[in-house]
Design a protein around this motif. Structure first.
Motif, short mmCIF file in Angstrom:
data_model
loop_
_atom_site.label_atom_id
_atom_site.label_comp_id
_atom_site.label_asym_id
_atom_site.label_seq_id
_atom_site.Cartn_x
_atom_site.Cartn_y
_atom_site.Cartn_z
N ARG A 25 -6.12 -4.36 10.51
CA ARG A 25 -6.68 -3.96 11.33
C ARG A 25 -5.83 -2.19 11.65
O ARG A 25 -5.73 -1.50 11.28
CB ARG A 25 -7.46 -3.69 12.49
CG ARG A 25 -8.27 -4.81 12.02
CD ARG A 25 -9.71 -4.43 11.03
NE ARG A 25 -10.67 -5.13 10.90
CZ ARG A 25 -12.04 -5.19 10.60
NH1 ARG A 25 -12.20 -3.99 8.94
NH2 ARG A 25 -12.91 -5.77 9.86
N GLY B 149 -2.95 -1.62 9.96
CA GLY B 149 -2.27 -1.42 8.45
C GLY B 149 -4.12 -0.42 8.06
O GLY B 149 -3.95 1.13 7.63
N LEU C 209 -2.77 3.58 7.81
CA LEU C 209 -3.28 4.67 6.46
C LEU C 209 -3.86 5.16 6.17
O LEU C 209 -3.89 5.96 6.37
CB LEU C 209 -3.31 2.67 5.96
CG LEU C 209 -1.65 1.88 5.29
CD1 LEU C 209 -2.06 0.99 4.80
CD2 LEU C 209 -0.72 2.53 4.76
N GLY D 265 -11.50 -1.70 -7.42
CA GLY D 265 -11.44 -3.16 -5.79
C GLY D 265 -10.65 -2.44 -4.67
O GLY D 265 -11.11 -1.32 -4.39
N SER D 266 -10.03 -2.60 -4.39
CA SER D 266 -9.60 -2.05 -3.10
C SER D 266 -7.31 -1.86 -3.69
O SER D 266 -6.72 -2.45 -4.06
CB SER D 266 -9.26 -3.49 -1.77
OG SER D 266 -10.01 -3.87 -2.07
N TRP E 273 2.55 -0.11 -5.33
CA TRP E 273 1.49 -1.01 -5.30
C TRP E 273 0.50 -1.51 -4.12
O TRP E 273 1.59 -2.54 -3.14
CB TRP E 273 1.09 -1.71 -6.83
CG TRP E 273 0.26 -2.44 -6.62
CD1 TRP E 273 -1.21 -2.53 -7.26
CD2 TRP E 273 0.11 -3.76 -6.05
NE1 TRP E 273 -2.08 -3.33 -7.69
CE2 TRP E 273 -1.12 -4.53 -7.05
CE3 TRP E 273 0.55 -4.50 -5.40
CZ2 TRP E 273 -1.65 -5.51 -5.85
CZ3 TRP E 273 0.23 -5.89 -5.05
CH2 TRP E 273 -0.97 -6.67 -5.63
N MET E 274 -1.04 -1.36 -3.74
CA MET E 274 -0.44 -2.40 -2.25
C MET E 274 -2.18 -2.61 -2.23
O MET E 274 -3.37 -1.65 -2.65
CB MET E 274 0.01 -1.18 -0.99
CG MET E 274 1.65 -1.44 -1.23
SD MET E 274 1.78 -0.30 0.46
CE MET E 274 0.08 -0.29 1.64
N ASP F 1 -3.65 -4.58 -0.84
CA ASP F 1 -5.46 -4.51 0.76
C ASP F 1 -4.81 -4.13 1.88
O ASP F 1 -3.61 -3.71 2.08
CB ASP F 1 -6.13 -5.61 0.53
CG ASP F 1 -4.76 -6.70 1.03
OD1 ASP F 1 -3.40 -6.46 2.54
OD2 ASP F 1 -4.85 -8.09 1.34
N MET G 273 -3.17 -5.23 4.51
CA MET G 273 -1.82 -6.08 4.64
C MET G 273 -0.78 -6.07 4.14
O MET G 273 0.54 -5.56 4.96
CB MET G 273 -2.70 -7.04 4.87
CG MET G 273 -3.70 -7.52 6.08
SD MET G 273 -4.02 -9.67 5.93
CE MET G 273 -4.78 -9.24 4.31
N HIS G 274 -0.81 -5.42 2.88
CA HIS G 274 0.52 -4.62 1.88
C HIS G 274 1.50 -3.57 2.63
O HIS G 274 0.32 -2.32 3.21
CB HIS G 274 0.80 -4.51 0.53
CG HIS G 274 -0.42 -5.73 -0.13
ND1 HIS G 274 -0.77 -5.81 -1.39
CD2 HIS G 274 -0.06 -7.15 0.64
CE1 HIS G 274 -0.95 -7.24 -1.56
NE2 HIS G 274 -0.72 -7.91 0.16
N SER G 275 2.62 -3.58 2.34
CA SER G 275 3.59 -2.28 3.33
C SER G 275 4.89 -3.29 2.35
O SER G 275 5.07 -3.98 2.68
CB SER G 275 3.30 -2.03 4.25
OG SER G 275 3.26 -0.61 5.04
N TYR H 92 -9.77 2.26 -2.02
CA TYR H 92 -10.62 1.74 -1.98
C TYR H 92 -11.62 1.93 -2.26
O TYR H 92 -11.79 3.50 -2.86
CB TYR H 92 -10.86 1.17 -0.29
CG TYR H 92 -9.50 -0.11 0.25
CD1 TYR H 92 -8.40 -0.21 0.40
CD2 TYR H 92 -10.87 -1.68 0.40
CE1 TYR H 92 -8.33 -1.08 1.38
CE2 TYR H 92 -10.00 -1.87 1.35
CZ TYR H 92 -9.04 -2.12 1.34
OH TYR H 92 -8.51 -3.54 1.57
#
Lengths: 253, 253, 253, 253
Positions: free
Chosen positions: B121, B123, B127, B173-174, B192-193, B195, B197-199, B212
């Motif tokens: 959340r 992220g 973002l 996708g997401s 590239w991320m 979702d 949570m990625h960073s 998304y």
């Protein structure tokens, strides 16, 4: 380097560059409070083109035989195999990305498979560098760090309790625990991360703990809690405090 | 607030705070080049205790009916349902974390289930705020931004080609695409991320793109490539340039 | 079997049951042996209500001191700490899910945090059981298994080369390698899996290999390739062949 | 194919084949219809070498204009763009894997980037086929299915409540909800899955629900709960019951 540049950029002086090289292009920009105070215009200049940069491993900032309760064998293997392997894999991935970018027939989703590797290896290299940098101390948080964390968590002990709990909950698999300053929210928060690709956006890492099993299995087997204790006994709080002080670009006024 | 503090901290003046509140505690610290130049000691002070902060949605920085090729219905839904929902979920998650931290019988791995929600959340909120902030422009990169990206990628077009390719590869996708400045490496890189949570660790986001499906399906259905075009036509390059300029803490000297 | 059917259940005859027991198809034989013998109509019958089932660890099917090149200490720790811990965590998670399902005020996304734990622990328990079941052999694939894999991969060696490559690529982190029969496609395929939640849908696992670092670090440190060799030397090909034979529900006609 | 085979194979009689066709157990009937009809002994026989198989999209088993509250435009786009795109991507990925397997210089972790795509596309193709197969009905569970689910969850309504809750919690992102029979545990359980790679091991899917935003955004925007209602109104319970009946290896004789 300023002379090489065209006006939109931001300089970095030679001394900063040498220092950055010496410590391995590591957390230089963020950590080096003093250096930056002397050259506040540094930090945003691109050091190399994307994919063209060849990373060199940052040496351990401490004697691997000197830790308290973490064996030299464990630390050396962690540094040379896991961190070193990540550096090599990142270089290989960047080289392949440079080639792949020019391949017009490559479907974007296949290109992204390499970009995922790029994200993962970037995270692994960066997080390992921060981890070793905040290791090798005596584990005693000074008053300034305690005060700052008390401010962020109500109590220093509350911060520590949550950080340890997250760590213990990650035992048996992969992951990281990160205390960070969330610049978007203005909060100090601990974050659970399950792999190298995870990270909280807009957050400056202040204390980084590796919970991949390669961080402890050689010494402790599955007893992750013993590793958590050992990690706390070896935190280099000076590096944590420097990161906190660097948050406002100049250290404490 | 300085008077409340004990010496280790770093002040933030009232004007900074008001401004930060006004724009929603958003990228204030990073973006506000001018404000920070006037109060260089700001930025590292904790605004609220972890879990105690109640987030308010940051208003859209543009008229949702004003975009070029992205409908008001899409933007309003994205802002109120997806971003707004993330803000509400983050508040609820922090409230539950505060309670859970005091529950000594909660297994750490169950606690971490909430911490994963916290990371996700966080992220999503951060973002989305950066995304809307860099939207609403005319899509024309000025010379300074083009020069900086040319430096980072060899050519501006090479940067754009990779950013678009990553975006297209995420269709169906997401995920997120982020142009960021990696402070550890001194490089500008696209990431590239998959979702929220990625960073990439130690990386300042400069241009953020939501991939998304809720970002485009209402307007374009599965035709993600049309959305990628529309996004580029609406990039607010001024905000990107401000983020670049803020990288060294003062903007271009 | 319809005549045995009471409206809720679906029959399975005694011969089917004996076969299932003999070839160890799942934990059937291990968990519900007695109960099933008393209710032969239970082939697809639910053994316990969701969340009400309390799992017991399946004993190792071999003497942990008997493996070739994998130490008793490693195997015992793997079984009791990692597999055993997963069983305990799955039981705790199911108990909490039963409670949470009745809590009408719980937001669905928080409920799903527990469901993610449920998926992960389910995968960990199941995959560990299959892993230990296909360990403890002499590593020599008999002709029948070789022939079947040759059919699926062109050559037996091609199968082995890919399986080993996937395993070696997972060194340093988490994951599983699974040879499975994809029932939807009618293909034998090796699958990369990065954690306990991954699995190919509609696929019956035939050979399962744990690549989490707890599977090898005690014995080999970071030298994952040595573990891959050791694993191959200890594959119980009889169990693999039994799983292949069970695929069509009757064994070879 | 028996004549091509060496004695290790496993027969399946014609009755089994007819049953498989009738109940749509896997893409068997759809993909390899002719080939299998010519070799009825192929139950567990490999239909094609790994990577050599070229998948064809399975036609929708219902008229896309016939659903109740789900538009033809949505269903057609979902089938042709998202499912169809997954089939094309899986074929491309398998082709590249075949090439990559022969490239001895490819680092295993780069090979695994393709294997991740393989796992993801496999999941997407299989789950979409199961999803469309259990759609197109009148949404009324007959007594047998209700009884079986009551056995697994205490009450049919308890099953439905959890399935719906998981679905609602996935709104706004990616994921699947799967009711499955866990063969290892002998339990019927609902599973949360966040992307195409997730799946519970040793579990036969009985009812599959797509929660990716492309499943509903065209019709409902962000109102995922309306889609959940619509999905339940269109469940093809006959296909669910057939999957339940097929669990015991022979179906009702």
């Amino acid at each position: 380097m300023k002379q090489e540049y065209d006006g939109t950029s931001i300089g970095v002086d030679r001394r900063e560059l040498i220092r950055a090289t010496a410590i391995g292009l590591g957390a230089a920009a963020l950590i080096g409070g003093t250096a930056r105070a002397q050259d506040a215009s540094s930090g945003a200049q691109v050091r190399a083109e994307a994919f063209a940069q060849v990373h060199q491993p940052t040496p351990l900032p401490f004697n691997s035989a000197s830790l308290n309760g973490l064996s030299q064998r464990l630390i050396d293997s962690h540094w040379s195999n896991n961190y070193g392997g990540a550096v090599r894999a990142l270089n290989e991935t960047k080289r392949r990305l440079g080639d792949a970018l020019g391949d017009k027939d490559l479907p974007p989703y296949i290109y992204n498979d390499l970009k995922r590797e790029h994200l993962m290896r970037t995270g692994s290299v960066v997080l390992h560098e921060l981890y070793f940098e905040n290791l090798g101390g005596n584990g005693r948080a000074d008053d300034a760090a305690r005060a700052w964390l008390s401010k962020g968590f109500g109590q220093f002990d509350r911060w520590e309790a949550e950080f340890r709990r997250i760590a213990n909950g990650l035992g048996g698999g992969s992951g990281w625990v990160v205390l960070g300053f969330n610049q978007q929210f203005g909060t100090a928060e601990n974050y659970w991360m399950a792999d190298h690709m995870h990270s909280p956006a807009m957050t400056v890492p202040l204390l980084v703990m590796d919970m991949y099993e390669h961080s402890y299995h050689m010494d402790f087997g599955a007893a992750a809690a013993q590793y958590v204790d050992a990690f706390f006994n070896n935190i280099n709080w000076e590096s944590v405090l420097e990161r906190i002080e660097a948050l406002n670009g100049r250290g404490t006024a």
